[in-house]
Design an enzyme around this catalytic site. Structure first.
Site, PDB file in Angstrom:
ATOM      1  N   HIS A  78     -22.527 -25.062 -10.621  1.00 13.86           N
ATOM      2  CA  HIS A  78     -23.177 -25.672 -10.120  1.00 13.86           C
ATOM      3  C   HIS A  78     -23.851 -26.763 -10.963  1.00 13.86           C
ATOM      4  CE1 HIS A  78     -24.250 -27.635  -5.848  1.00 13.86           C
ATOM      5  NE2 HIS A  78     -25.188 -28.225  -6.720  1.00 13.86           N
ATOM      6  N   ASP A 157     -29.497 -27.693   3.532  1.00 17.20           N
ATOM      7  CA  ASP A 157     -29.413 -28.704   2.545  1.00 17.20           C
ATOM      8  C   ASP A 157     -28.728 -29.953   2.670  1.00 17.20           C
ATOM      9  OD1 ASP A 157     -29.982 -29.294  -0.356  1.00 17.20           O
ATOM     10  OD2 ASP A 157     -27.869 -28.515  -0.756  1.00 17.20           O
ATOM     11  N   ARG A 164     -32.808 -37.028   0.498  1.00 13.03           N
ATOM     12  CA  ARG A 164     -33.614 -36.899  -0.362  1.00 13.03           C
ATOM     13  C   ARG A 164     -32.284 -38.403  -0.825  1.00 13.03           C
ATOM     14  NH1 ARG A 164     -31.824 -31.975  -2.875  1.00 13.03           N
ATOM     15  NH2 ARG A 164     -32.824 -33.163  -5.130  1.00 13.03           N
ATOM     16  N   SER A 179     -32.692 -26.581  -3.758  1.00 13.24           N
ATOM     17  CA  SER A 179     -31.123 -27.415  -3.158  1.00 13.24           C
ATOM     18  C   SER A 179     -29.826 -26.776  -3.037  1.00 13.24           C
ATOM     19  CB  SER A 179     -31.118 -28.655  -2.995  1.00 13.24           C
ATOM     20  OG  SER A 179     -28.963 -28.676  -3.513  1.00 13.24           O
ATOM     21  N   LYS A 183     -27.473 -23.270  -2.331  1.00 17.33           N
ATOM     22  CA  LYS A 183     -26.500 -22.285  -1.562  1.00 17.33           C
ATOM     23  C   LYS A 183     -25.186 -21.598  -2.336  1.00 17.33           C
ATOM     24  CE  LYS A 183     -25.371 -27.263  -2.686  1.00 17.33           C
ATOM     25  NZ  LYS A 183     -26.437 -28.938  -2.602  1.00 17.33           N
TER      26      LYS A 183
HETATM   27  N1  URA Z   1     -26.887 -30.538  -6.785  1.00 17.57           N
HETATM   28  C1  URA Z   1     -27.724 -30.196  -6.050  1.00 17.57           C
HETATM   29  O1  URA Z   1     -26.836 -29.367  -4.762  1.00 17.57           O
HETATM   30  N2  URA Z   1     -29.122 -30.462  -5.491  1.00 17.57           N
HETATM   31  C2  URA Z   1     -29.449 -30.816  -5.593  1.00 17.57           C
HETATM   32  O2  URA Z   1     -30.828 -31.329  -5.514  1.00 17.57           O
HETATM   33  C3  URA Z   1     -28.432 -32.086  -7.301  1.00 17.57           C
HETATM   34  C4  URA Z   1     -27.565 -31.359  -7.714  1.00 17.57           C
END
Ligand code: URA
Length: 438
Positions: A78, A157, A164, A179, A183
């Site tokens: 990620h 999320d 956001r 966040s 995930k």
């Molecule tokens: N990627 C994400 O999944 N969440 C964030 O807050 C920033 C980048």
């Protein structure tokens, strides 16, 4: 909800049960957007305690049906968000081509940064919303799936992220950590590589904040039995040359065919190397060899096309190069010089305003708009030389973008030194891993 907003606003801590209730209300729709937006701003301004971040992450992760017992992939990755960051498009099939299952939940554009899902949706037919069962079956068949949050996978999320994006509450360590890690916990992979971006176009402006975010996410992952590495990568200039949606898919495809820009290739190889090393418990050097081979033999590109097809996308359209927006304008240098900086933030904002992302909830995304840079930091350009091409929906938008890009690309009178794309690698407990590849 009002009490939660007031407590967080006043810098007081919420209990685990309160955070669970807050997140449950996000999912079942009890809280209206305006109250959630107020709470997000309170959390952004006052911060959250580490225990609150852990509780928030877990509550968000377990609101769907995902859990560690039925992991969909062996390794996940990620990015915290950047400009021109199309690494997932190349890294996921690259790692899968080595027989390592990758099931990844990605996001949409956030603030001025692009989102993998928006990029994938520029491929005709590509479906980002799959059921958990469809993800499982696809990963078994082609080794890779990249999907959106759903009612089954970290749904909280999905809603918070979208809010956001349009309320100026993105660049917050607690909100990013919860966040991202919610995930990752929900998808359940035992190994994870984080790409923490730092610099002008990133949500972390300094190396210290990037390290802080990386270490916090590593701690959360390790507390849940995951093996986690984090790369801290530079986001002062965009990654590669392409910024947008379709234009980035085209560049990622080129990278897998061995033709992509050098910085993108290096970052893709490093991320993939760490993913493979973690998943197979191999030495980094050996994992690196395997990754290079998968690129050189074309196996990674083959898996890329199979993945697109498996997820309903038109692989032939990607092979041909996805079409770009019709109003095109070349940006030219007004003097000669060496490129001293390409401001990733401005480029990201320009591309967002061209329509590649959203300024308000529900804004439509234009997949063909974007910018194709012609130069990177360190390059020499002659007077009148090409700096970039803008792809816009309309002429006047292209002209506005070109004006801003000319300011974003700064030329110097003498050669400049170029920082490497990957700055640091962190492993267990947030400790440094040496040496870096490349
Ligand atoms: N990627 C994400 O999944 N969440 C964030 O807050 C920033 C980048």
């Amino acid at each position: 909800m009002l009490a939660y907003i007031e407590r967080t606003r006043d810098g007081l801590r919420l209990t685990r049960e309160e955070i669970q209730d807050l997140v449950a209300g996000v999912v079942d729709g009890r809280w209206p957007d305006y109250q959630l937006a107020a709470w997000l701003m309170a959390a952004y301004l006052r911060g959250l305690g580490e225990q609150e971040v852990v509780d928030l992450t877990e509550a968000m992760a377990w609101t769907g049906s995902g859990n560690q017992e039925n992991a969909l992939g062996e390794v996940d990755k990620h990015s915290t968000g950047g400009v021109g960051d199309k690494t997932t498009l190349a890294v996921a099939p690259l790692v899968a081509s080595l027989g390592i299952r990758v099931a990844k939940m990605s996001g949409r554009g956030l603030g001025h940064t692009g989102g993998t899902l928006d990029k994938l949706e520029s491929i005709p037919g590509f479906r980002v919303t799959l059921t958990r069962e469809e993800v499982r079956a696809q990963v078994e068949r082609v080794g890779v799936a990249v999907v959106a949050q759903s009612a089954e996978l970290a749904p909280a999320d999905g809603r918070l992220y979208a809010l956001r994006d349009v309320t100026g509450t993105v660049d917050s360590i607690p909100l990013i950590a919860s966040s991202v890690m919610s995930k990752k916990l929900a998808a359940g992979a035992p190994c994870l590589v984080l790409d923490v971006k730092v610099g002008r176009g990133a949500f972390m402006a300094t190396l210290e904040r990037a390290r802080e975010l990386a270490s916090l996410m590593i701690r959360i992952g390790e507390a849940h039995g995951r093996r986690v590495h984090a790369l801290i990568t530079s986001m002062d200039q965009p990654l590669g040359y392409a910024v947008g949606n379709a234009v980035e898919v085209n560049e990622a495809a080129a990278c897998l065919r061995g033709q992509g820009p050098q910085d993108l290739r290096q970052e893709v190889v490093e991320l993939a190397t760490h993913m493979v090393a973690l998943a197979r418990k191999w030495e980094l050097a050996y994992a690196h060899e395997q990754v290079e081979q998968a690129l050189a033999t074309g196996k990674a590109y083959e898996t890329f096309l199979q993945w697109i097809q498996a997820q309903g996308g038109d692989a032939q359209a990607v092979e041909n190069g996805l079409p770009l927006a019709p109003a095109r304008l070349k940006v030219r240098a007004e003097r000669e010089g060496w490129v001293a900086s390409v401001d990733a933030l401005t480029v990201g904002q320009v591309v967002l305003r061209l329509g590649a992302g959203r300024e308000r909830l529900g804004d439509p995304v234009h997949h063909g708009v974007g910018v194709q840079l012609s130069v990177k930091v360190g390059d020499y350009v002659s007077s009148g030389g090409e700096l970039a091409t803008v792809y816009a929906q309309q002429e006047d938008q292209a002209q506005g973008a070109a004006r801003l890009l000319r300011q974003a690309i700064v030329l110097a009178d003498a050669p400049v030194t170029v920082a490497p794309p990957v700055l640091e690698a962190l492993g267990s407990g947030g400790g440094r891993i040496e040496p870096l590849l490349g």
